[in-house]
Design a protein around this motif. Structure first.
Motif, PDB file in Angstrom:
ATOM      1  N   SER A   1       7.279 154.633 -14.272  1.00 33.36           N
ATOM      2  CA  SER A   1       6.536 155.716 -13.623  1.00 33.36           C
ATOM      3  C   SER A   1       7.366 156.360 -12.515  1.00 33.36           C
TER       4      SER A   1
ATOM      5  N   THR B   1       7.717 157.872  -8.817  1.00 33.75           N
ATOM      6  CA  THR B   1       7.042 157.594  -7.543  1.00 33.75           C
ATOM      7  C   THR B   1       6.634 158.909  -6.889  1.00 33.75           C
TER       8      THR B   1
ATOM      9  N   TYR C   1      14.885 153.005  -6.847  1.00 35.36           N
ATOM     10  CA  TYR C   1      14.153 154.262  -6.779  1.00 35.36           C
ATOM     11  C   TYR C   1      14.909 155.279  -5.929  1.00 35.36           C
TER      12      TYR C   1
ATOM     13  N   GLU D   1       7.394 159.831  -3.890  1.00 33.35           N
ATOM     14  CA  GLU D   1       8.585 160.357  -3.208  1.00 33.35           C
ATOM     15  C   GLU D   1       9.488 161.119  -4.180  1.00 33.35           C
ATOM     16  N   GLU D   2       9.713 160.541  -5.359  1.00 27.49           N
ATOM     17  CA  GLU D   2      10.555 161.196  -6.363  1.00 27.49           C
ATOM     18  C   GLU D   2       9.893 162.485  -6.847  1.00 27.49           C
TER      19      GLU D   2
END
Length: 332
Positions: A47, A49, A13, A51-52
């Motif tokens: 999916s 996140t 991620y 944070e992203e």
């Protein structure tokens, strides 16, 4: 980008800072279209996140055009994430004009359809609207017609940079998810439609970190707006509630009654039918309920049934037609 893609393909991620940096470089033209397409595809396979999501949003908000004078009007936006594959007519855009005709300020942030026949910008163009990023003209539209339309690529270099790839892919991407939170005005009031409950939860967590007054709506059968084809959920700072169409005095409608047609011209004809109060009952009701939720988001003290009556009266009295004519005169 090769290094980034290899990491993502290995199920890693991105941090918030990494996501922000990647989107900033993307807008600067540092990646080619194949790399951008591969990157977008990752987020169709898994999916995004929180944070992203916020890293991408940070980049888009940093890159946005300055439209500070428009924020003083405290407008609301009504927007869906898209990607529900239902090919409905332009319900959210029409609801924006109903809310404006009812006397509230609206700033509609829109784009061409990526996965549907007609996005908000598509139908506006079909109706003769000329897009502008002239803040003076947009402010005049807000002041005199209660609504301004912001064509997303004109206000963000990243949106412009990825537009050809999004169009070529023809499927929803994480940019559909970002659109609602990167309106350059950063409105403090919004109605957001999502096509699944997982996404509703993500936006709920997101909005809790802001001072935005919001209503997140989701039709249980997968629409990213209130469709009246099934029960629907509304999530707001006041809590969560599920309504059925019948509870609010509506007839439950069938999916094909909300079709946007096969072409942009078809969608534009339906748009005009609603504006001129010659739409079908199902078409009009879908617009009425979404506009009513927006009015209720602006004025929590007003019962939703009263908001529904207000929205319906705007269409049937001709005020919607008058408001749209004024808007068109200022924006064509």
């Amino acid at each position: 980008m090769k290094h980034i893609l290899n990491r993502l393909f290995e199920h890693q991620y991105l941090t918030r800072d990494e996501a922000r940096e990647i989107l900033t470089k993307m807008s600067a033209g540092e990646y080619n279209e194949s790399q951008i397409a591969a990157f977008m595809t990752v987020f169709l396979m898994r999916s995004i996140t929180i944070e992203e999501f916020w890293g991408f949003a940070d980049a888009l908000l940093e890159l946005r055009a300055d439209v500070t004078p428009l924020a003083a009007y405290n407008p609301i936006d009504i927007v869906g994430t898209g990607g529900d594959n239902k090919n409905t007519f332009n319900i959210s855009t029409l609801a924006c004009f109903v809310v404006a005709a009812a006397g509230y300020k609206v700033a509609k942030h829109g784009n061409y359809g990526a996965s549907s026949v007609s996005g908000a910008s598509t139908v506006m163009e079909q109706q003769g609207v000329k897009f502008t990023n002239d803040v003076g003209k947009l402010e005049k539209s807000l002041a005199e017609a209660n609504i301004a339309f912001l064509h997303a690529p004109m206000f963000n270099s990243a949106m412009k940079a990825v537009a050809p790839v999004r169009k070529a892919l023809g499927v929803r991407t994480f940019f559909n998810m970002l659109g609602p939170v990167v309106n350059p005005i950063r409105p403090k009031r919004t109605v957001l439609g999502v096509f699944n409950l997982k996404m509703a939860r993500m936006y709920f967590y997101t909005y809790q970190l802001t001072d935005v007054d919001y209503s997140i709506v989701h039709s249980i059968d997968g629409y990213d707006e209130v469709s009246l084809t099934d029960a629907f959920k509304v999530v707001s700072p006041q809590g969560e509630r599920i309504y059925t169409p019948e509870q609010l005095g509506f007839r439950r409608c069938a999916q094909d009654e909300l079709s946007g047609g096969e072409t942009a011209e078809d969608a534009s004809r339906i748009f005009s039918d609603v504006i001129y109060n010659r739409a079908t009952e199902a078409q009009k009701n879908a617009v009425v309920i979404n506009a009513a939720i927006a009015i209720n988001t602006i004025d929590h003290a007003k019962p939703l049934t009263d908001c529904i009556a207000e929205a319906r009266k705007v269409i049937e009295s001709g005020k919607l037609k008058e408001t749209f004519a004024r808007f068109l005169a200022l924006n064509s």
